[in-house]
Design an enzyme around this catalytic site. Sequence first.
Site, PDB file in Angstrom:
ATOM      1  N   ASP A 193       0.824  -1.223   0.000  1.00 13.63           N
ATOM      2  CA  ASP A 193       0.000   0.000   0.000  1.00 13.63           C
ATOM      3  C   ASP A 193       0.856   1.270   0.000  1.00 13.63           C
ATOM      4  O   ASP A 193       1.637   1.490   0.922  1.00 13.63           O
ATOM      5  CB  ASP A 193      -0.881  -0.082   1.266  1.00 13.63           C
ATOM      6  CG  ASP A 193      -1.786   1.119   1.490  1.00 13.63           C
ATOM      7  OD1 ASP A 193      -1.781   2.046   0.667  1.00 13.63           O
ATOM      8  OD2 ASP A 193      -2.511   1.088   2.511  1.00 13.63           O
ATOM      9  N   HIS A 366      -4.014   4.419   6.447  1.00  8.90           N
ATOM     10  CA  HIS A 366      -2.888   3.821   5.724  1.00  8.90           C
ATOM     11  C   HIS A 366      -1.557   4.112   6.411  1.00  8.90           C
ATOM     12  O   HIS A 366      -1.404   5.115   7.096  1.00  8.90           O
ATOM     13  CB  HIS A 366      -2.842   4.365   4.292  1.00  8.90           C
ATOM     14  CG  HIS A 366      -4.095   4.116   3.524  1.00  8.90           C
ATOM     15  ND1 HIS A 366      -4.285   3.002   2.746  1.00  8.90           N
ATOM     16  CD2 HIS A 366      -5.236   4.827   3.441  1.00  8.90           C
ATOM     17  CE1 HIS A 366      -5.491   3.049   2.201  1.00  8.90           C
ATOM     18  NE2 HIS A 366      -6.084   4.146   2.603  1.00  8.90           N
TER      19      HIS A 366
HETATM   20 ZN    ZN Z   1      -8.132   1.326  -0.668  1.00  4.17          ZN
HETATM   21 ZN    ZN Z   2      -9.308   0.769   2.403  1.00  2.00          ZN
END
Ligand code: ZN
Ligand code: ZN
Length: 552
Positions: A193, A366
């Site tokens: 990510d 995130h």
């Molecule tokens: Zn996402």
């Molecule tokens: Zn997500």
Amino acid sequence: MAKPRLKIIPLGGLSEIGKNMMLIEYEDDIIVIDAGLMFPSEEMLGIDLVIPDISYLLEKREKIKGILVTHGHEDHVGALPYLLPQLNVPVYSTKLTRGLISVKLKERKALSGAILKVVPFGEKVTLGKFNIEFFPVCHSIPDSAGLIIGTPIGTIVHSGDFKLDYTPVGGAPTDLSRLAQLGGQGVLLLLSDSTYAELPGYTPSERVVGETLDHVIAEAPGRVIITTFSSLVSRIQQVIDAAARHQRRVFIVGRSMSDTAHMALELGYLNAPDGILARLDELRGMPHNKIVFVTTGSQGEPTSALVRMANRDHRQVHILRGDTVVISATPVPGNEGVVNRTVDNLFRQGAQVLYSGVAQVHVHGHASQEELKLLLNLVKPRFFMPVHGEYRHLTLHAKLAQSVGIPREDIFVLEDGDILEISPQAGKITGKVTSSNVYVDGLSVGDIGSVVLRDRRMLSKDGIVMVIIAVNRQTGKLVGRPDIVSRGFVDTRESMDMLDESRDLVGRVLDHGGTRPADWGFINTKVRDTLHKFYYEQTRRRPMILPFMVKV
Ligand SMILES: [Zn+2]
Ligand SMILES: [Zn+2]
């Protein structure tokens, strides 16, 4: 004969935030990871949603063994209602994600026939030559997963959307020990990510938001209205907990929010003490400082409950002076404008509004740079491919990987449609598949193309001029002066003279002594060329010109 190769092909989510979809192919087997949507950017006029182009998958439909969904966010599940009926393969996910998918499919009447399978953490599913294990990661929604994908040439680890929150709300922290164990055994490829690869340090814990919400609910003089994504189940839990601590009752407003909450309650991902949740018909006469609303609208969606409330258009709830509104989300890129307008409207109605930037009412879901480095260090992959981000995020993530010692030639920054082929020794981008945007506008999927969008942009820039030309059915001669109707081009009263002149001009260029038969192609081009030139000289604008012929 060349050895079969492992192919990784992102169909969406690379060089953009949204519509995540990636496929992994080996000989006769394909698995798909996620099927998300993207919210349209401002220049995609009138478009509701954008989904990935799956032409490549449709060509190889019989090879597809299943879709693996990492978690229940729109950018990972949102395209399923549109794509699943075309692909018709089983979908694998964790339990809450499955619940969210079924809510989505039901909304779009695509649930019947869908095969939705639950894979508990730690268990394996075999799909063709792949075997897949879901492992827990912490993100802004419970039951988020990363994937460990066993392939004939080595192990792939996909981080899913993740951060390393050690004190998550309603979910497990990221399973670092499992990742370290894999790192010890050897990992061929890590996909990770990149959303917040720009941010130094660590992402704050969800607990921080819980504390802010607790203060707000404790201290607000009147009603509290909290808006967030309907999928942010852990945020809804935080609101319920805070409301319970401060003797307030919680009203869940809006269909998608209450559908999700009910599903999460049923599956045990949301816990509400008895008597906390209330129905809107109980609202009457209840003291304002006993009320909390939870609703959608954090993205300024025009049909959401919050936007309706802000515009005094909601049937049951209007904003009152003394209300406190908390926008517990950050705008998805592209939505800033509408979100700001909603905030303005709420202030105008007399509400106190708290949003990211004035209070810690939201944290990112995130990982920031230090967390990304930790993952790279634990997994120690042979190859690395940053995913989930704009091009700059992917590039910065690649640089982070280099900084922890992964050689540059072993890092692959791909864009949508690129084909990465890897062997145990080397990897290479070898080609490209179709990966354009598919636009969803109202009920239609995919039939809005770039031509329609170009027309919409043109109309929105300089407007439209319609020219109505009457010709005699027998002789083909022009009858009277052409008529001109315009919208969005000039103020028709102020520019009456100019428009009048253009009518005469069209009349003149079409009048060739009155003997020429009316050929439509000729008239069409002639009128457009003449008017384009004339209007540009007069106004420096280029309206869309549409000639019509009427035979009389
Ligand atoms: Zn996402
Ligand atoms: Zn997500």
